[in-house]
Design an enzyme around this catalytic site. Structure first.
Site, PDB file in Angstrom:
ATOM      1  N   CYS A 140       0.811  -1.224   0.000  1.00  0.00           N
ATOM      2  CA  CYS A 140       0.000   0.000   0.000  1.00  0.00           C
ATOM      3  C   CYS A 140       0.845   1.275   0.000  1.00  0.00           C
ATOM      4  CB  CYS A 140      -0.944  -0.003   1.193  1.00  0.00           C
ATOM      5  SG  CYS A 140      -2.140  -1.336   1.056  1.00  0.00           S
ATOM      6  N   HIS A 175      -3.291   7.179   1.478  1.00  0.00           N
ATOM      7  CA  HIS A 175      -3.700   5.841   1.045  1.00  0.00           C
ATOM      8  C   HIS A 175      -5.089   5.552   1.620  1.00  0.00           C
ATOM      9  CE1 HIS A 175      -3.887   1.646   0.300  1.00  0.00           C
ATOM     10  NE2 HIS A 175      -3.767   1.307   1.571  1.00  0.00           N
ATOM     11  N   ASN A 212     -10.016  -0.362  -1.124  1.00  0.00           N
ATOM     12  CA  ASN A 212      -8.554  -0.316  -1.048  1.00  0.00           C
ATOM     13  C   ASN A 212      -7.967  -0.952  -2.312  1.00  0.00           C
ATOM     14  OD1 ASN A 212      -5.859  -0.561  -0.475  1.00  0.00           O
ATOM     15  ND2 ASN A 212      -6.140  -1.427   1.573  1.00  0.00           N
TER      16      ASN A 212
HETATM   17  O1  UT7 Z   1      -3.967  -1.086   3.173  1.00  0.00           O
HETATM   18  C1  UT7 Z   1      -3.151  -1.966   3.860  1.00  0.00           C
HETATM   19  C2  UT7 Z   1      -3.312  -1.824   5.292  1.00  0.00           C
HETATM   20  N1  UT7 Z   1      -4.549  -2.388   5.732  1.00  0.00           N
HETATM   21  C3  UT7 Z   1      -5.263  -1.717   6.585  1.00  0.00           C
HETATM   22  O2  UT7 Z   1      -4.932  -0.624   6.935  1.00  0.00           O
HETATM   23  C4  UT7 Z   1      -6.488  -2.409   7.168  1.00  0.00           C
HETATM   24  C5  UT7 Z   1      -6.535  -2.166   8.640  1.00  0.00           C
HETATM   25  N2  UT7 Z   1      -7.613  -2.835   9.320  1.00  0.00           N
HETATM   26  C6  UT7 Z   1      -8.929  -2.463   9.203  1.00  0.00           C
HETATM   27  O3  UT7 Z   1      -9.265  -1.608   8.404  1.00  0.00           O
HETATM   28  C7  UT7 Z   1      -9.910  -3.083  10.148  1.00  0.00           C
HETATM   29  O4  UT7 Z   1      -9.226  -3.785  11.146  1.00  0.00           O
HETATM   30  C8  UT7 Z   1     -10.947  -4.014   9.465  1.00  0.00           C
HETATM   31  C9  UT7 Z   1     -11.896  -3.206   8.608  1.00  0.00           C
HETATM   32  C10 UT7 Z   1     -10.226  -5.066   8.642  1.00  0.00           C
HETATM   33  C11 UT7 Z   1     -11.771  -4.718  10.541  1.00  0.00           C
HETATM   34  O5  UT7 Z   1     -12.404  -3.735  11.351  1.00  0.00           O
HETATM   35  P1  UT7 Z   1     -12.304  -3.834  12.941  1.00  0.00           P
HETATM   36  O6  UT7 Z   1     -13.110  -2.734  13.471  1.00  0.00           O
HETATM   37  O7  UT7 Z   1     -10.852  -3.839  13.301  1.00  0.00           O
HETATM   38  O8  UT7 Z   1     -12.983  -5.204  13.246  1.00  0.00           O
HETATM   39  P2  UT7 Z   1     -12.387  -6.446  14.038  1.00  0.00           P
HETATM   40  O9  UT7 Z   1     -11.408  -7.189  13.212  1.00  0.00           O
HETATM   41  O10 UT7 Z   1     -11.978  -6.010  15.417  1.00  0.00           O
HETATM   42  O11 UT7 Z   1     -13.690  -7.319  14.204  1.00  0.00           O
HETATM   43  C12 UT7 Z   1     -14.793  -6.870  14.988  1.00  0.00           C
HETATM   44  C13 UT7 Z   1     -15.914  -7.862  14.816  1.00  0.00           C
HETATM   45  C14 UT7 Z   1     -15.496  -9.314  14.991  1.00  0.00           C
HETATM   46  O12 UT7 Z   1     -16.552 -10.004  15.592  1.00  0.00           O
HETATM   47  P3  UT7 Z   1     -16.552 -10.320  17.168  1.00  0.00           P
HETATM   48  O13 UT7 Z   1     -15.310 -11.158  17.389  1.00  0.00           O
HETATM   49  O14 UT7 Z   1     -16.476  -8.999  17.832  1.00  0.00           O
HETATM   50  O15 UT7 Z   1     -17.814 -11.051  17.357  1.00  0.00           O
HETATM   51  C15 UT7 Z   1     -15.321  -9.810  13.583  1.00  0.00           C
HETATM   52  O16 UT7 Z   1     -15.506 -11.194  13.465  1.00  0.00           O
HETATM   53  O17 UT7 Z   1     -16.423  -7.771  13.467  1.00  0.00           O
HETATM   54  C16 UT7 Z   1     -16.433  -9.068  12.881  1.00  0.00           C
HETATM   55  N3  UT7 Z   1     -16.198  -8.913  11.449  1.00  0.00           N
HETATM   56  C17 UT7 Z   1     -17.209  -8.708  10.586  1.00  0.00           C
HETATM   57  N4  UT7 Z   1     -18.531  -8.625  10.767  1.00  0.00           N
HETATM   58  C18 UT7 Z   1     -19.301  -8.415   9.685  1.00  0.00           C
HETATM   59  C19 UT7 Z   1     -15.041  -8.880  10.759  1.00  0.00           C
HETATM   60  N5  UT7 Z   1     -15.286  -8.688   9.454  1.00  0.00           N
HETATM   61  C20 UT7 Z   1     -16.617  -8.582   9.320  1.00  0.00           C
HETATM   62  C21 UT7 Z   1     -17.457  -8.356   8.217  1.00  0.00           C
HETATM   63  N6  UT7 Z   1     -18.794  -8.280   8.451  1.00  0.00           N
HETATM   64  N7  UT7 Z   1     -17.006  -8.222   6.968  1.00  0.00           N
END
Ligand code: UT7
Length: 306
Positions: A88, A231, A261
């Site tokens: 990225c 980005h 992204n």
């Molecule tokens: O460009 C390269 C660099 N990449 C990035 O910068 C990406 C950085 N990361 C992110 O943008 C975020 O971490 C994500 C968008 C990938 C995830 O968001 P988050 O707020 O960090 O969610 P999380 O991983 O903490 O998950 C929270 C909850 C979990 O459920 P529980 O364990 O709380 O029950 C996940 O299983 O959300 C759940 N979850 C989803 N739910 C519905 C994860 N993905 C999804 C989804 N739909 N697609």
């Protein structure tokens, strides 16, 4: 495809739409099209390009490089070039490399392209990654400035890599460590694997710090920035960094809602949007910034030239 909702995706990421390439289109196809558009905008013939840098993590193949494929497609005889792999952060690194090729005096025109066909390496059964990425390409032509440009152009770059974060965002197989085999395919190791929260925390911290330090060492603050073009990985990362830098939303380009992204393509696509929306003019102070897999971090500061 997966257990998710539109509301979750929009609230957690800011993404509403993405573009997915048709099966016949590969990264070099999009890269060449973006390059042609950039050359047309400036009325420059492909034979006048001295170097082509293609920033990508989804090359058509390991080798020849995508730069070679693009050079051939454009008929850019006389150019040399190479692919640059920084995920990225690829385009920010490419811009800096290109700027130094020009400022060395050895090149007059360098084409920097960010292009990624992420859909080819995304596991559409993994809801934590498949909702994030899109396909796209963008290009910028860097040209030697003249006296009438009044100091416009590249000002400074600050970068950092931290390989200790490598495991948090990677495509494990397909290289010399884990070459393709029936097992690697069955174990879905040719797809992007991400520990989202780890990357998120790092990105929020580093996006701010690299911009702050780069501005500081050039005697600027966030107030001086006319346009921040970051980005586009997650709207929340962008907002958190911009707020801490004191750069208001009217001075930050966000288009993640429409493209998701696109890895190395986000910054040239966002820049094109800024130009199309009339938000960039001669003399503006422009800040590009990215954090990505590796980890890779980079920011660069420019005085807009036209
Ligand atoms: O460009 C390269 C660099 N990449 C990035 O910068 C990406 C950085 N990361 C992110 O943008 C975020 O971490 C994500 C968008 C990938 C995830 O968001 P988050 O707020 O960090 O969610 P999380 O991983 O903490 O998950 C929270 C909850 C979990 O459920 P529980 O364990 O709380 O029950 C996940 O299983 O959300 C759940 N979850 C989803 N739910 C519905 C994860 N993905 C999804 C989804 N739909 N697609």
């Amino acid at each position: 495809m997966v257990d998710t909702t539109s509301q979750w995706i929009v609230e957690r990421t800011g993404i509403c739409e993405r573009r997915i390439a048709d099966p016949e289109t590969a990264t070099s196809d999009m890269a060449a099209e973006a390059a042609r558009a950039a050359l047309e905008q400036r009325g420059i013939a492909s034979s006048e390009i001295d170097a082509i840098l293609v920033c990508t993590v989804t090359p058509d193949m390991f080798f020849p490089s995508t730069a070679c494929l693009v050079q051939n497609r454009l008929g850019a005889r006389g150019a040399w070039g190479f692919d640059l792999v920084a995920a990225c952060s690829g385009f920010v690194y490419g811009l800096t490399t290109g700027a130094h090729l020009v400022s060395s005096g050895a090149h007059r025109r360098v084409l920097v392209i960010g292009a990624d066909t992420m859909s080819r390496i995304i596991d559409y059964t993994d809801r934590s990654t498949c909702i994030l990425f899109g396909d796209g390409a963008g290009a910028m032509l860097l040209e030697a400035s003249g006296e009438s440009d009044n100091g416009a152009g590249f000002i400074d770059f600050l970068g950092e890599i931290d390989g200790s974060g490598g495991d948090f965002l990677k495509m494990p197989a397909g290289g010399s460590r884990l070459p393709a085999s029936v097992e690697t395919v069955q174990q879905r190791l040719h797809y992007v694997h991400q520990e989202g929260q780890q990357v998120f925390k790092y990105a929020v911290k580093k996006m701010f710090e690299v911009c702050r330090d780069l501005l500081q060492r050039n005697g600027f603050t966030g107030d001086d920035v006319t346009m921040m073009i970051p980005h586009q990985a997650n709207r929340r990362i962008i907002t958190a960094a911009a707020e801490r830098l004191n750069i208001g939303p009217d001075r930050v380009l966000v288009n993640i809602d429409r493209y998701g992204n696109t890895t190395a393509a986000t910054i040239p696509l966002a820049t094109q949007d800024a130009i199309a929306q009339g938000r960039l003019k001669k003399g503006d102070l422009v800040l590009f910034a990215a954090v990505g897999a590796g980890y890779t971090v980079g920011a660069s500061l420019w005085r807009w030239a036209y």
